[in-house]
Design an enzyme around this catalytic site. Sequence first.
Site, short mmCIF file in Angstrom:
data_model
loop_
_atom_site.label_atom_id
_atom_site.label_comp_id
_atom_site.label_asym_id
_atom_site.label_seq_id
_atom_site.Cartn_x
_atom_site.Cartn_y
_atom_site.Cartn_z
N CYS A 180 -23.00 3.76 28.61
CA CYS A 180 -23.99 4.67 29.19
C CYS A 180 -25.00 3.79 29.91
O CYS A 180 -25.46 2.80 29.34
CB CYS A 180 -24.66 5.48 28.09
SG CYS A 180 -26.09 6.43 28.66
N THR A 181 -25.31 4.14 31.15
CA THR A 181 -26.16 3.24 31.94
C THR A 181 -27.59 3.16 31.41
O THR A 181 -28.34 2.27 31.78
CB THR A 181 -26.17 3.65 33.43
OG1 THR A 181 -26.53 5.04 33.52
CG2 THR A 181 -24.81 3.42 34.07
N HIS A 182 -27.96 4.09 30.51
CA HIS A 182 -29.28 3.98 29.88
C HIS A 182 -29.35 2.84 28.86
O HIS A 182 -30.43 2.30 28.61
CB HIS A 182 -29.64 5.28 29.13
CG HIS A 182 -30.19 6.37 30.00
ND1 HIS A 182 -29.41 7.10 30.85
CD2 HIS A 182 -31.46 6.85 30.14
CE1 HIS A 182 -30.16 7.99 31.47
NE2 HIS A 182 -31.41 7.86 31.05
N TYR A 194 -27.24 14.68 30.40
CA TYR A 194 -25.93 15.20 30.80
C TYR A 194 -24.94 15.15 29.63
O TYR A 194 -24.05 15.99 29.53
CB TYR A 194 -25.34 14.34 31.93
CG TYR A 194 -25.85 14.62 33.33
CD1 TYR A 194 -26.90 15.49 33.59
CD2 TYR A 194 -25.23 13.99 34.41
CE1 TYR A 194 -27.34 15.72 34.88
CE2 TYR A 194 -25.66 14.21 35.72
CZ TYR A 194 -26.71 15.08 35.95
OH TYR A 194 -27.12 15.29 37.24
N GLY A 195 -25.11 14.13 28.78
CA GLY A 195 -24.09 13.82 27.75
C GLY A 195 -23.62 14.98 26.89
O GLY A 195 -22.43 15.10 26.62
N ASP A 198 -28.02 9.21 38.90
CA ASP A 198 -27.87 9.28 37.44
C ASP A 198 -28.63 10.52 36.99
O ASP A 198 -29.38 11.13 37.76
CB ASP A 198 -28.48 8.02 36.79
CG ASP A 198 -28.40 8.05 35.26
OD1 ASP A 198 -27.34 8.46 34.73
OD2 ASP A 198 -29.38 7.70 34.59
N SER A 199 -28.47 10.86 35.71
CA SER A 199 -29.24 11.99 35.16
C SER A 199 -30.73 11.63 35.06
O SER A 199 -31.58 12.51 35.04
CB SER A 199 -28.71 12.35 33.77
OG SER A 199 -28.80 11.22 32.92
N GLU A 217 -35.65 7.90 27.17
CA GLU A 217 -36.48 8.56 28.18
C GLU A 217 -37.80 9.07 27.57
O GLU A 217 -38.60 9.70 28.27
CB GLU A 217 -35.72 9.71 28.83
CG GLU A 217 -34.50 9.27 29.63
CD GLU A 217 -34.66 9.39 31.14
OE1 GLU A 217 -35.69 9.92 31.61
OE2 GLU A 217 -33.74 8.94 31.86
N CYS A 253 -23.74 6.56 36.42
CA CYS A 253 -23.83 7.36 35.20
C CYS A 253 -22.41 7.46 34.64
O CYS A 253 -21.49 7.90 35.35
CB CYS A 253 -24.36 8.75 35.54
SG CYS A 253 -24.31 9.93 34.18
N ASN A 254 -22.23 7.06 33.38
CA ASN A 254 -20.89 7.08 32.80
C ASN A 254 -20.39 8.50 32.59
O ASN A 254 -19.21 8.78 32.77
CB ASN A 254 -20.88 6.34 31.46
CG ASN A 254 -21.25 4.89 31.62
OD1 ASN A 254 -22.39 4.59 31.96
ND2 ASN A 254 -20.31 3.99 31.39
N1 DGL Z 1 -26.94 7.39 32.11
C1 DGL Z 1 -26.06 8.49 31.73
C2 DGL Z 1 -24.69 7.90 31.39
O1 DGL Z 1 -24.45 6.79 31.80
C3 DGL Z 1 -26.71 9.29 30.66
C4 DGL Z 1 -26.08 10.59 30.41
C5 DGL Z 1 -27.01 11.61 29.85
O2 DGL Z 1 -27.89 12.06 30.60
O3 DGL Z 1 -26.80 12.00 28.70
O4 DGL Z 1 -23.85 8.52 30.78
#
Ligand code: DGL
Length: 273
Positions: free
Chosen positions: A184-186, A42-43, A10-11, A152, A73-74
């Site tokens: 989003c996995t966060h 990443y988004g 993931d990011s 985060e 990570c989505n």
């Molecule tokens: N956990 C990432 C996702 O599921 C977060 C993406 C990000 O870093 O913006 O999209």
Amino acid sequence: MDPRPVGVFDSGVGGLTVLHECLVTMPHEDFVYVGDAARLPYGPRPLAEIRRFAHEIAGYLEADGVKLVLVACNAATSAALPTLQESLSVPVVGVITPEAHAAVQATRNRRIGLLATKATVEAGRYAELVHTLDAGATLHPVVCPRLVPLIESDDPFGAATTEAVREYAAPVKRAGCDTIILGCTHYPLIRPIFQRVFGRDVTLVFSAEETAREVAETLARKGIDNDPAREGGYRFLTTGDRETFRELGQRFLQLPIQAVERVTLAQLEAAAA
Ligand code: DGL
């Protein structure tokens, strides 16, 4: 029996929500987790750039000897799942399909909200999947740029996070959605905030449990699972600060994290699949 670990990335710490379900479902497997904190979030990035990052990390994990890559990570799944599956020789599992399935099954009024990053909304994978599964369902996407940096941050459960969730929830509430995909996995890391903002009548969908099941089934059907009698282990790598990852990871995963290894961007770039 296959003793190789499963690779997860993931990011940042969001993928730990998926790793947690993997540890529950497959306590006998080993896992190696990469969090790309140096390039988080990443988004907001273009899909092509996220795809490049995903190929670097997945290539690194494959070279490290993993038996399956789980894209936790989505945004990376949206940007890169098909091309990763084309270029890697190990199976690659992503996080979007299980959520789309669960949302279409759960909705009663066929109005589904999607809260996600810009990359995930722009890629349009959820819209495609929801439409394929039920052409009569409508998807109401909302881009939530502030959530990943807040989650985060030093104060993930502070007033700014609740305010941001309220703001992003407003359009899907107005649209009358009875089911919301946390895309989003966060986001499951702040699940109680979403639950309070949306209340009991709205179903929140996120994919960690179903994704873990898909990984377990893939390993079993391909005959590459590990000995069920053993106890598995885990390793963590980050491109960012090791202590920050250790603290955040331990808090969210509620699991002791002893050591976090550093992987450099140069190492990842050299490994691109
Ligand atoms: N956990 C990432 C996702 O599921 C977060 C993406 C990000 O870093 O913006 O999209």
